[in-house]
Design an enzyme around this catalytic site. Structure first.
Site, PDB file in Angstrom:
ATOM      1  N   ASP A 153       0.820  -1.212   0.000  1.00 40.44           N
ATOM      2  CA  ASP A 153       0.000   0.000   0.000  1.00 40.44           C
ATOM      3  C   ASP A 153       0.851   1.259   0.000  1.00 40.44           C
ATOM      4  O   ASP A 153       2.017   1.262   0.394  1.00 40.44           O
ATOM      5  CB  ASP A 153      -0.945   0.018   1.200  1.00 40.44           C
ATOM      6  CG  ASP A 153      -0.220   0.078   2.538  1.00 40.44           C
ATOM      7  OD1 ASP A 153       0.790  -0.651   2.695  1.00 40.44           O
ATOM      8  OD2 ASP A 153      -0.664   0.822   3.436  1.00 40.44           O
ATOM      9  N   GLU A 189       0.303  -1.403   5.599  1.00 42.24           N
ATOM     10  CA  GLU A 189       1.351  -0.966   6.522  1.00 42.24           C
ATOM     11  C   GLU A 189       1.202   0.501   6.874  1.00 42.24           C
ATOM     12  O   GLU A 189       1.451   0.916   8.020  1.00 42.24           O
ATOM     13  CB  GLU A 189       2.726  -1.225   5.897  1.00 42.24           C
ATOM     14  CG  GLU A 189       3.910  -1.026   6.842  1.00 42.24           C
ATOM     15  CD  GLU A 189       4.449   0.399   6.896  1.00 42.24           C
ATOM     16  OE1 GLU A 189       5.306   0.678   7.755  1.00 42.24           O
ATOM     17  OE2 GLU A 189       4.007   1.251   6.076  1.00 42.24           O
TER      18      GLU A 189
END
Length: 411
Positions: free
Chosen positions: A85, A178
């Site tokens: 991400d 994350e």
């Protein structure tokens, strides 16, 4: 000559950042955004085509794969991990460009006069004479952490294409979310099966980190009393004013005036009306005792206002988020030494320093997988001024190769 845009890792990186994978902290799903699967599926296909074993992508968007050992020597199983991400702060990369940096400022968007300033970001000057990938001025770049993803994938591709290079078993892992603090939530350490690992999620070239903040989040709620302002004397209690008073009582340690090992109180959100208000903080400190003191200060400040304005006026909710991985990694310092030796072997000077933040590695270390953090090469993450020197990206790949192939010496 410095590596340039013709290096195959550059096309790989540009391809990955073109896939939008922004996470969403308001979402309750796992992953927080389904678009993260778009990159995960692409990587799944590439790993499968490379011939890796045990390639798996689960319903929560955790991707793992194994490159089997090609030597009879006894070597540890080493893992490399990066996150899929990008930060929700801005949209993902659109129309990035490569500039041949001659020094000075870089104009990102001439129309809107958006400039990457060498005065504001003086570290830019150290890359004079290199090619640098920058944004269009209106998006982030996504080097956090697609530079890490690209470095791992390019290194694995190189090892697959050069079977004469001996290595032990290598594990590859890619995680979602994350950037919103959930990257390790469903990481299966036992399934991953590495003796130790490295997150390739650091910043500028040379960074090697095995210390990070202890981290907590704090929400502080204020209860006011709304009365018609014309008749409010000695009756109204303005929750927003209480919130400002509360913040003024906290120590002055904030991100903008701290560095190194210094921790901070960071006000990240505020909202409210006369009737009720809320402040949201993140609390950070490398030292566990100082970290606990910060949490006590949050509560003590609430107690102080409750004494002034009545019990229940201010309430606090504090939740720990992650801890300093140093206490897990330090007993196995050889894994840090191994990474430092790998850097030196490819001409990179290790810069060992504490992370003023956290990585998946901090939580994974406490889950049983010691996991220092290694540079991926980028700067100014999470915003329009993010940039990535191409030679730094190439060196990140070379460091991964060295970590994977050099003998591990346990001190």
């Amino acid at each position: 000559m410095e590596p340039n845009r013709t290096h195959p890792i550059v096309d790989r990186f540009l391809r990955y950042i073109s896939i939008d994978t922004k996470s969403d902290e308001t979402s309750e799903t796992v992953p927080s955004t389904s678009i993260q699967f778009n990159l995960a599926k692409e990587l799944f296909q590439e790993l499968t085509e490379m011939g890796l074993k045990d390639v798996s992508l689960d319903e929560k968007c955790y991707l793992m794969a194994t490159l089997p050992a090609n030597t009879d020597e006894s070597r540890p199983t080493i893992g490399f991990i990066a996150h899929l991400d990008t930060a929700p702060d801005m949209d993902g990369a659109k129309d990035p460009k490569i500039v041949d940096y001659k020094g000075g400022d870089i104009t990102l968007c001439e129309k809107d006069n958006i400039v990457l300033s060498s005065a504001l970001f003086p570290e830019l000057e150290q890359y004079k004479g290199q090619e640098i990938i920058v944004t269009n001025g209106h998006t982030l770049l996504g080097a956090d952490d697609k530079a890490g993803v690209a470095s791992i994938m390019q290194a694995i591709k190189y090892l697959v294409d050069h079977p004469e290079i001996k290595h032990g078993t290598i594990k590859v892992g890619f995680t979602p979310d994350e950037e919103i603090g959930r990257g390790a939530d469903f990481f299966d350490v036992e399934k991953f099966g590495a003796d130790f690992a490295y997150t390739i999620d650091g910043g500028q070239i040379g960074e090697l980190e095995f210390e990070n903040f202890n981290a907590a989040g704090a929400k502080v709620f204020f209860k006011g009393r709304n009365v018609h302002p014309g008749y409010a004397k000695d009756k109204m209690v303005n929750a927003m004013i209480l919130a400002m008073e509360y913040n003024s009582f906290l120590p002055a340690a904030r991100p903008e005036n701290t560095e190194g090992y210094e921790g901070f109180y960071h006000l990240v959100n505020m909202s409210g009306t006369v009737e009720e208000a809320q402040l949201t903080y993140i609390l950070r400190d490398h030292d566990r005792e100082a970290f606990e003191l910060k949490k006590r200060s949050i509560q003590a400040t609430a107690d102080r206002l409750n004494e002034l304005y009545g019990a229940g006026t201010v309430t606090v909710d504090i939740k720990d988020q992650y801890y300093n991985m140093r206490e897990i990694v330090e007993p196995k310092m050889y894994i840090v030494d191994h990474a430092a030796k790998a850097m030196q072997s490819v001409g990179v000077t290790p810069d060992i320093k504490p992370i003023r933040g956290g990585t998946d590695g901090s939580r994974l270390s406490f889950m049983g997988l010691p996991c220092p953090n290694v540079f991926a090469g980028g700067h100014n993450f999470h915003g329009r001024y993010e940039y990535l020197p191409i030679p730094s990206l190439v060196k990140a790949m070379e460091v991964i190769l060295a970590i994977a192939t050099l003998p591990v010496e346990k001190n």
